[in-house]
Design a protein around this motif. Sequence first.
Motif, mmCIF file in Angstrom:
data_model
loop_
_atom_site.group_PDB
_atom_site.id
_atom_site.type_symbol
_atom_site.label_atom_id
_atom_site.label_comp_id
_atom_site.label_asym_id
_atom_site.label_seq_id
_atom_site.Cartn_x
_atom_site.Cartn_y
_atom_site.Cartn_z
ATOM 1 N N ILE A 98 0.840 -1.205 0.000
ATOM 2 C CA ILE A 98 0.000 0.000 0.000
ATOM 3 C C ILE A 98 0.866 1.243 0.000
ATOM 4 C CG2 ILE A 98 -1.899 -1.122 1.223
ATOM 5 C CD1 ILE A 98 -1.058 0.698 3.671
ATOM 6 N N PHE A 99 0.285 2.304 -0.498
ATOM 7 C CA PHE A 99 0.789 3.662 -0.355
ATOM 8 C C PHE A 99 -0.361 4.483 0.200
ATOM 9 C CE2 PHE A 99 3.517 3.241 -4.469
ATOM 10 C CZ PHE A 99 4.585 2.717 -3.765
ATOM 11 N N ILE A 100 -0.061 5.427 1.057
ATOM 12 C CA ILE A 100 -1.041 6.437 1.443
ATOM 13 C C ILE A 100 -0.411 7.773 1.085
ATOM 14 C CG2 ILE A 100 -2.373 7.507 3.298
ATOM 15 C CD1 ILE A 100 -2.393 4.736 4.655
ATOM 16 N N PHE A 101 -1.038 8.438 0.114
ATOM 17 C CA PHE A 101 -0.514 9.693 -0.409
ATOM 18 C C PHE A 101 -1.150 10.895 0.273
ATOM 19 C CE2 PHE A 101 0.197 6.872 -4.103
ATOM 20 C CZ PHE A 101 1.549 7.115 -4.300
ATOM 21 N N ASN A 102 -0.325 11.876 0.554
ATOM 22 C CA ASN A 102 -0.773 13.145 1.107
ATOM 23 C C ASN A 102 -1.053 14.109 -0.042
ATOM 24 O OD1 ASN A 102 -1.271 15.328 2.819
ATOM 25 N ND2 ASN A 102 0.878 15.904 2.887
ATOM 26 N N VAL A 103 -2.097 13.791 -0.793
ATOM 27 C CA VAL A 103 -2.544 14.637 -1.900
ATOM 28 C C VAL A 103 -4.063 14.697 -1.852
ATOM 29 C CG1 VAL A 103 -0.539 14.155 -3.376
ATOM 30 C CG2 VAL A 103 -2.578 12.718 -3.560
ATOM 31 N N ALA A 104 -4.614 15.682 -2.531
ATOM 32 C CA ALA A 104 -6.057 15.915 -2.455
ATOM 33 C C ALA A 104 -6.861 15.116 -3.473
ATOM 34 C CB ALA A 104 -6.352 17.407 -2.625
ATOM 35 N N THR A 105 -6.219 14.707 -4.580
ATOM 36 C CA THR A 105 -7.000 14.058 -5.634
ATOM 37 C C THR A 105 -6.348 12.758 -6.101
ATOM 38 O OG1 THR A 105 -5.870 15.146 -7.479
ATOM 39 C CG2 THR A 105 -7.765 16.321 -6.497
ATOM 40 N N VAL A 106 -7.171 11.904 -6.661
ATOM 41 C CA VAL A 106 -6.688 10.655 -7.240
ATOM 42 C C VAL A 106 -5.753 10.958 -8.418
ATOM 43 C CG1 VAL A 106 -7.431 8.604 -8.551
ATOM 44 C CG2 VAL A 106 -8.634 9.265 -6.456
#
Length: 152
Positions: A98-106
């Motif tokens: 998994i990755f969890i990204f600190n961004v607002a959009t896909v």
Amino acid sequence: MKKLFYILSFVIGLNTLSAQKTETVYDEKLAKTLGGNDNGMKTYVFCLLKTGSNTTATKEEKTKYFEGHMANINRLAEEGKLIVAGPFMKNDKNYRGIFIFNVATVEEAQALVETDPAVKAKIFEAELTPWFCSAALMVVPETHKKITKPAQ
């Protein structure tokens, strides 16, 4: 006597319940720094890495892709774009990590995933979805550095 016992039990019960309450101290500055809303939550993008369609890569090619994969993870973490990453243990669902990204959009997350050599080579396939979680997740990278022994 029975009445006194019930009253005493009630008072002790109330005292026990109130003693178990913990005092929460809201830190507005920290919440804002971490990007949390009033409930301490924020939006991330969750990425599920699955086994990709490339089944012909040689062992040497896979080694090269995984080295690039790890370098990319470290770069994105240093940039504050990747908050959590990690592999799954062997499983029958072809889940790899998994990755969890600190961004607002896909779309932003998709652009970051496409910088991964293992994804580009189709060793991994990425599924992305918006995810709502505690803003406290933002301190995982900093905390992880504090609990990781330096390389010898």
